[in-house]
Design a protein around this motif. Structure first.
Motif, PDB file in Angstrom:
ATOM      1  N   UNK A 291       0.826  -1.211   0.000  1.00 14.50           N
ATOM      2  CA  UNK A 291       0.000   0.000   0.000  1.00 14.50           C
ATOM      3  C   UNK A 291       0.859   1.258   0.000  1.00 14.50           C
ATOM      4  N   UNK A 292       1.971   1.235   0.712  1.00 14.45           N
ATOM      5  CA  UNK A 292       2.879   2.399   0.697  1.00 14.45           C
ATOM      6  C   UNK A 292       3.435   2.624  -0.696  1.00 14.45           C
ATOM      7  N   UNK A 293       3.849   1.524  -1.354  1.00 13.56           N
ATOM      8  CA  UNK A 293       4.382   1.669  -2.710  1.00 13.56           C
ATOM      9  C   UNK A 293       3.319   2.171  -3.679  1.00 13.56           C
ATOM     10  N   UNK A 294       2.096   1.675  -3.568  1.00  7.24           N
ATOM     11  CA  UNK A 294       1.017   2.119  -4.459  1.00  7.24           C
ATOM     12  C   UNK A 294       0.735   3.601  -4.256  1.00  7.24           C
ATOM     13  N   UNK A 295       0.688   4.036  -3.017  1.00 10.71           N
ATOM     14  CA  UNK A 295       0.411   5.457  -2.772  1.00 10.71           C
ATOM     15  C   UNK A 295       1.539   6.338  -3.303  1.00 10.71           C
ATOM     16  N   UNK A 296       2.791   5.970  -3.000  1.00  9.86           N
ATOM     17  CA  UNK A 296       3.917   6.802  -3.428  1.00  9.86           C
ATOM     18  C   UNK A 296       4.044   6.842  -4.945  1.00  9.86           C
ATOM     19  N   UNK A 297       3.723   5.754  -5.608  1.00 10.92           N
ATOM     20  CA  UNK A 297       3.927   5.683  -7.051  1.00 10.92           C
ATOM     21  C   UNK A 297       2.736   6.218  -7.843  1.00 10.92           C
ATOM     22  N   UNK A 298       1.526   6.046  -7.323  1.00 12.19           N
ATOM     23  CA  UNK A 298       0.344   6.354  -8.121  1.00 12.19           C
ATOM     24  C   UNK A 298      -0.424   7.583  -7.637  1.00 12.19           C
ATOM     25  N   UNK A 299      -0.387   7.879  -6.359  1.00 15.99           N
ATOM     26  CA  UNK A 299      -1.268   8.923  -5.829  1.00 15.99           C
ATOM     27  C   UNK A 299      -0.507  10.115  -5.234  1.00 15.99           C
ATOM     28  N   UNK A 300       0.668   9.870  -4.649  1.00 17.22           N
ATOM     29  CA  UNK A 300       1.374  10.951  -3.942  1.00 17.22           C
ATOM     30  C   UNK A 300       1.837  12.033  -4.913  1.00 17.22           C
ATOM     31  N   UNK A 301       1.707  13.307  -4.537  1.00 21.12           N
ATOM     32  CA  UNK A 301       2.215  14.382  -5.406  1.00 21.12           C
ATOM     33  C   UNK A 301       3.745  14.370  -5.437  1.00 21.12           C
ATOM     34  N   UNK A 302       4.300  14.779  -6.536  1.00 17.75           N
ATOM     35  CA  UNK A 302       5.747  14.804  -6.684  1.00 17.75           C
ATOM     36  C   UNK A 302       6.268  16.126  -6.131  1.00 17.75           C
TER      37      UNK A 302
END
Length: 455
Positions: free
Chosen positions: A256-267
């Motif tokens: 879930x951390x990887x999915x959020x950082x890769x797909x949802x988190x702002x850069x």
């Protein structure tokens, strides 16, 4: 008069260029052949070292799976086993009173000199031996008397009868019969007295001592009083509990951390800082996680010392960066066209990720999970710092019970003073650990192939 045109030969410059081109091609081909040779040689060397490692481990560890076992006729002598009849619950007797009577009777059975029963059985198997009582008992494992006691308690009717009983030979007798000790050494450097060595050889020659499969390695716990009966059951169950904690916590949190950082988190700078720290955590030595676990989980949260739960939490912290990094790499490998097609058909961002992108990455996520779990399974340093190197002579019933772990058990056996016996037992434990890790990898390969076929 018209001049006749005569064709001129090619200039020397063109021939030189052609020669240089040919020389360059030859040099490049030579470099390519050398590179291929170096690559093949490197692979062969790596496989050779792995083969040497496995050969040495198997050569030293396989003999530990067979152990000298003494099989003799045991007479349960009523003159030695002088105890009252086994109590029977009388009418009107409460359950507490009956349990008290049973406890008293079992205490009487425990106070019997069972060594005399063992000694008489061995002397009957080798009449005329010159070994005294102490020398004779030195070739039999010390827990043999407890096994006879438990057999009598389970069936008091054997009193006065004879039964064929198998008892483990002692670690010193096992070393002597397997040839782990130089027989030419003087008596002062031998682990068994001369009469005991002669008795062991005699019992082996007449068939009373045989080498049998040491199944107790998998069913018994570690033992200091009876080293020949020491096993891996407690450490094996402790490792399984820890791996269960790692799988339950590290996999969902990491994915879930990887999915959020890769797909949802702002850069932005914050996510860049988080990514840098995750990469740094993957390179932190494992002993640092052990110090963190001892300070936080044991000293602050007051979790039990040397419990599989604490070990699993520490190993979860170690495994999380591996799962996160591998999952993010799997998500990046998904073609952007898949996301664009899902969004173009009206799917939301969440539906695109969880219904289309994430299922494609299941093989990669599964591989990362198994790699992380297998790495955690072999860690020793963090477990030593949370007290899992303590001697625990029981199989843990829950993750909160005190326990050991397979790598820690290997560490403890490697440092045992009876090197002749526990060196082979250590290699046997390594074989069990490697077998468990190979099983995890095989499961990962099987599941990954199934998931890839579904795609």
């Amino acid at each position: 008069m018209a001049e006749t045109l005569v064709p001129q030969p090619a200039s020397d410059g063109s021939a030189e260029r052609l020669a240089r081109i040919r020389a360059g091609l030859s040099a490049r081909h030579s470099r390519e052949r050398r590179f291929r040779f170096y690559g093949i040689a490197a692979i062969a060397a790596a496989l050779g070292f792995v083969a040497i490692l496995f050969t040495m481990i198997l050569y030293k560890g396989l003999p530990a799976f067979t152990q000298a076992t003494l099989e003799v006729e045991v007479f349960f002598d009523p003159e030695v086993i002088s105890v009252d009849p086994m109590p029977v619950q009388q009418q009107g007797q409460s359950q507490a009173e009956f349990r008290r009577a049973m406890t008293d009777w079992q205490r009487q059975a425990t106070m019997v000199n069972w060594n005399r029963i063992v000694e008489a059985a061995v002397r009957n198997a080798a009449p005329g031996t010159e070994a005294d009582s102490r020398q004779l008992l030195s070739i039999v494992e010390t827990n043999a008397r407890f096994e006879l006691r438990d057999r009598f308690v389970a069936d008091p009717g054997i009193l006065g009868s004879t039964a064929r009983v198998k008892m483990l030979a002692s670690a010193n007798a096992d070393n002597w019969l397997k040839g782990n000790i130089n027989r030419d050494l003087p008596d002062a450097q031998q682990q068994l007295a001369a009469p005991a060595r002669e008795l062991a050889d005699r019992l082996y020659e007449n068939g009373h001592i045989r080498f049998a499969f040491a199944s107790h390695i998998f069913t018994n716990v570690d033992s200091r009083s009876a080293p020949a009966s020491a096993g891996l059951a407690g450490a094996f169950v402790g490792s399984l509990y820890m791996m269960l904690v790692v799988i339950v916590l590290a996999v969902p949190i990491g994915v879930m951390s990887a999915v959020y950082l890769e797909e949802f988190a702002p850069k932005n700078r914050l996510t860049d800082l988080i990514e840098v720290n995750i990469n740094n955590l993957a390179a932190v030595p494992s002993i640092v996680f052990g110090l963190l676990g001892a300070a936080v989980f044991i000293n602050y949260f007051r979790l039990p010392l040397s419990a599989p739960l604490v070990g699993g939490l520490v190993l979860t912290l170690m495994t999380l960066p591996t799962v996160i990094i591998a999952t993010r790499s799997a998500l990046r490998a998904v073609p952007p066209s898949l996301r664009q097609a899902a969004l173009g058909l009206g799917a939301s961002k969440t539906q695109t990720v969880f219904h289309h992108v994430l299922p494609v990455t299941y093989p990669g996520i599964l591989t990362a999970t198994i790699i992380g779990v297998a790495q955690a399974l072999g860690e020793t340093a963090p477990l030593l710092l949370i007290g899992m190197n303590a001697f625990v002579a029981q199989i843990p019933g829950t993750p909160l019970d005190q326990s050991s772990a397979l790598p820690v058990q290997i560490y403890l056996w490697q440092g045992n003073e009876n090197r002749n016996f526990f060196e082979a037992r250590t290699s046997a434990a390594i074989i069990v650990l490697l077998g468990l890790m190979l099983t995890l990898n095989a499961i990962a390969i099987f599941l990954r192939s199934r998931l890839e076929r579904r795609k």
